[in-house]
Design a protein around this motif. Structure first.
Motif, PDB file in Angstrom:
ATOM      1  N   PHE A  92       8.040  -5.586  10.237  1.00  0.00           N
ATOM      2  CA  PHE A  92       6.575  -5.545  10.261  1.00  0.00           C
ATOM      3  C   PHE A  92       5.994  -6.708  11.055  1.00  0.00           C
ATOM      4  CE2 PHE A  92       2.598  -7.226   8.552  1.00  0.00           C
ATOM      5  CZ  PHE A  92       1.751  -6.154   8.737  1.00  0.00           C
ATOM      6  N   GLN A 125       2.686   0.698   2.138  1.00  0.00           N
ATOM      7  CA  GLN A 125       3.309   1.847   2.793  1.00  0.00           C
ATOM      8  C   GLN A 125       3.044   3.124   2.002  1.00  0.00           C
ATOM      9  OE1 GLN A 125       7.330   0.122   2.951  1.00  0.00           O
ATOM     10  NE2 GLN A 125       7.330   0.477   5.171  1.00  0.00           N
ATOM     11  N   GLY A 159       5.901   8.803   7.810  1.00  0.00           N
ATOM     12  CA  GLY A 159       6.600   7.547   8.032  1.00  0.00           C
ATOM     13  C   GLY A 159       6.876   7.288   9.502  1.00  0.00           C
ATOM     14  N   LEU A 181       4.282   2.641  10.359  1.00  0.00           N
ATOM     15  CA  LEU A 181       4.482   1.259   9.934  1.00  0.00           C
ATOM     16  C   LEU A 181       5.983   1.027   9.885  1.00  0.00           C
ATOM     17  CD1 LEU A 181       1.991   0.444   6.998  1.00  0.00           C
ATOM     18  CD2 LEU A 181       2.002  -0.512   9.314  1.00  0.00           C
ATOM     19  N   TYR A 197       4.288  -4.927   0.323  1.00  0.00           N
ATOM     20  CA  TYR A 197       4.393  -4.128   1.546  1.00  0.00           C
ATOM     21  C   TYR A 197       4.768  -2.685   1.228  1.00  0.00           C
ATOM     22  CZ  TYR A 197       5.712  -2.717   6.271  1.00  0.00           C
ATOM     23  OH  TYR A 197       5.796  -2.061   7.473  1.00  0.00           O
ATOM     24  N   ALA A 230      -2.554   3.350  10.596  1.00  0.00           N
ATOM     25  CA  ALA A 230      -1.516   2.404  10.191  1.00  0.00           C
ATOM     26  C   ALA A 230      -1.988   0.972  10.401  1.00  0.00           C
ATOM     27  CB  ALA A 230      -0.227   2.667  10.965  1.00  0.00           C
TER      28      ALA A 230
END
Length: 471
Positions: free
Chosen positions: A157, A137, A147, A150, A133, A103
């Motif tokens: 973030f 992801q 998930g 991040l 972003y 990540a």
């Protein structure tokens, strides 16, 4: 999310992204787990251009429009990273499959892309940042990382990024090598091979500038904690570099496309690519310029590679050890060096399972054979002295097996011959074979003989030098 129309695709060919990727790489190397993996297994010091080309190709596949290509590349990356684990110098475990570390790699790429626009005086709009972003992801998810590693939103973030920078990053050996060794000792790319004077002159000027620009672009809390220097004018130099490189985006698109630049830098002058003719002509002119520079400057040129000739030219054991066997550049031969060879060959041939594992297993068997024959002090690795004292032991049954497996995975159609297309896939160059009497093919026996001659007889070879020795 991917392919034409994505935010990433729009930024990928921006010349400033080269500066952003260097910055992201330094931030990745400052992470303890990633830094340890780079030190133990990466070829980025000895073969930086090869590593750059492979990274570019991987990103191109992952962010392209073809879902099948993306899935195959994700599977290949996961197999590669699953093989990178161990303990660092402080006996802390590291694992390249660690989801938090993976990540962080994605986070540095995203944040450095945002930063490149901010430093160029063109900050991204909020909606563009949010879309970018989401794409990053999706990139992490495509690698199979679930998930939660991040933050879910862009607002969260920035808190995550600041926390990692302030609490987790370290002044690692890998980061110091990039900042203080790689830039100052960067080998010439294939395009400029054979022009040591010009390259040394350009590097003498550009290396310190690149290092200063990169250091100045790093987050201030980390620079302070890592004790990185604050050079007078470095911030101005950094902003000027981003602005100057950014001007290149006004050039014709074909001139600045990342794909074209990466391919050109990795292009060998003896390739059958049509652009190679222009490169050969450019080489002749640059050699004349280099001769002139040697007359007017005190700069001592680095020794260039000796020319190849039919039958090859013998190189001494120390040179062969340094240029071919020691892929990671740590002064010793151990498993990560041979694994790096298997990794490069697998990448060139775009191997899937089980062919990739067959090649790795063949190299693993060769490593065990080398340990038994050459590791006289039992420390688990082979020094240059141990190798030089028993170099003929390289040509054992396990190395023959490596050559046979490499032939099998290169021979895609299984007809027991390597044709011109299969040859080009492995060597990225023209079919440099005397095909008289071979029906225009490279036979198994000839391939194995040439591979053994290169790997055990230390013969210079037009196709094999770029494959395993070239930066």
């Amino acid at each position: 999310m991917f392919g034409p129309g994505s935010q990433f695709n729009e930024f990928f060919n921006d010349p400033r992204w080269a500066l952003a990727v260097v910055r992201a790489t330094v931030l990745e190397a400052a992470h303890p787990q990633i830094g340890a993996a780079l030190i133990d297994s990466s070829t980025f010091v000895v073969h930086p251009w090869r590593r750059l080309y492979n990274t570019f190709l991987s990103l191109q596949r992952m962010f392209g429009a073809d879902d099948d290509v993306r899935h195959r590349e994700a599977a290949r990356l996961n197999r590669l990273h699953a093989r990178l684990n161990g303990t660092d110098a402080r006996d802390r475990p590291y694992d390249a499959m660690d989801p938090e570390a993976r990540a962080w790699v994605v986070a540095t790429l995203f944040e450095s892309t945002v930063t490149m626009f901010r430093m160029s005086g063109q900050p991204l709009e909020q909606r563009v940042m949010e879309r970018l972003y989401i794409e990053f992801q999706a990139f992490l998810a495509a690698l199979g990382v679930e998930g939660g590693h991040l933050p879910a939103t862009l607002h969260e973030f920035w808190r995550y990024y600041d926390r990692v920078v302030e609490e987790e990053l370290e002044n690692t050996e890998a980061m110091r090598i990039i900042l203080y060794k790689l830039f100052d000792h960067l080998p010439a790319p294939p395009l400029l091979n054979g022009l040591p004077t010009l390259w040394a002159l350009g590097r003498a000027v550009g290396g310190p500038v690149m290092g200063a620009v990169t250091v100045a672009s790093l987050p201030e809390p980390f620079r302070r904690r890592a004790g990185l220097p604050e050079l007078p004018g470095a911030q101005t130099l950094m902003q000027s570099a981003y602005l100057t490189v950014g001007m290149a985006r006004f050039l014709p698109d074909s001139w600045v496309r990342a794909e074209n630049i990466a391919e050109l830098l990795s292009l060998s002058p003896d390739s059958d690519d049509p652009r190679a003719r222009s490169v050969r002509a450019l080489h002749q002119r640059m050699k004349r310029a280099g001769a002139f520079l040697r007359l007017v400057t005190p700069l001592a040129p680095e020794p260039g590679p000796e020319p190849t000739a039919p039958g090859g030219i013998q190189r001494d054991a120390a040179e062969f050890f340094r240029e071919v066997l020691d892929q990671t550049g740590d002064g010793h031969l151990d498993w990560p060096d041979l694994a790096a060879m298997a990794r490069e060959l697998s990448t060139r041939l775009d191997l899937d399972e089980p062919e990739e594992t067959r090649l790795y297993n063949a190299y693993a068997d060769w490593w065990r054979e080398l340990q038994r024959a050459l590791d006289t002090d039992g420390d688990g690795r082979i020094s240059a002295q141990e190798y030089a004292s028993a170099a003929p032991s390289l040509a054992g049954p396990a190395l023959i097996r490596v050559a046979e497996v490499l032939f099998d995975v290169t021979d895609k159609d299984g007809d027991q011959r390597i044709d011109a297309d299969e040859y080009r896939a492995l060597f990225r160059t023209a079919f440099h074979r005397d095909t008289t009497g071979t029906d225009g093919a490279y036979t198994r026996s000839a391939f194995v003989k040439d591979f053994l001659s290169f790997m055990s007889g230390r013969q210079r070879s037009t196709p094999y030098d770029p494959l395993l020795a070239q930066a």
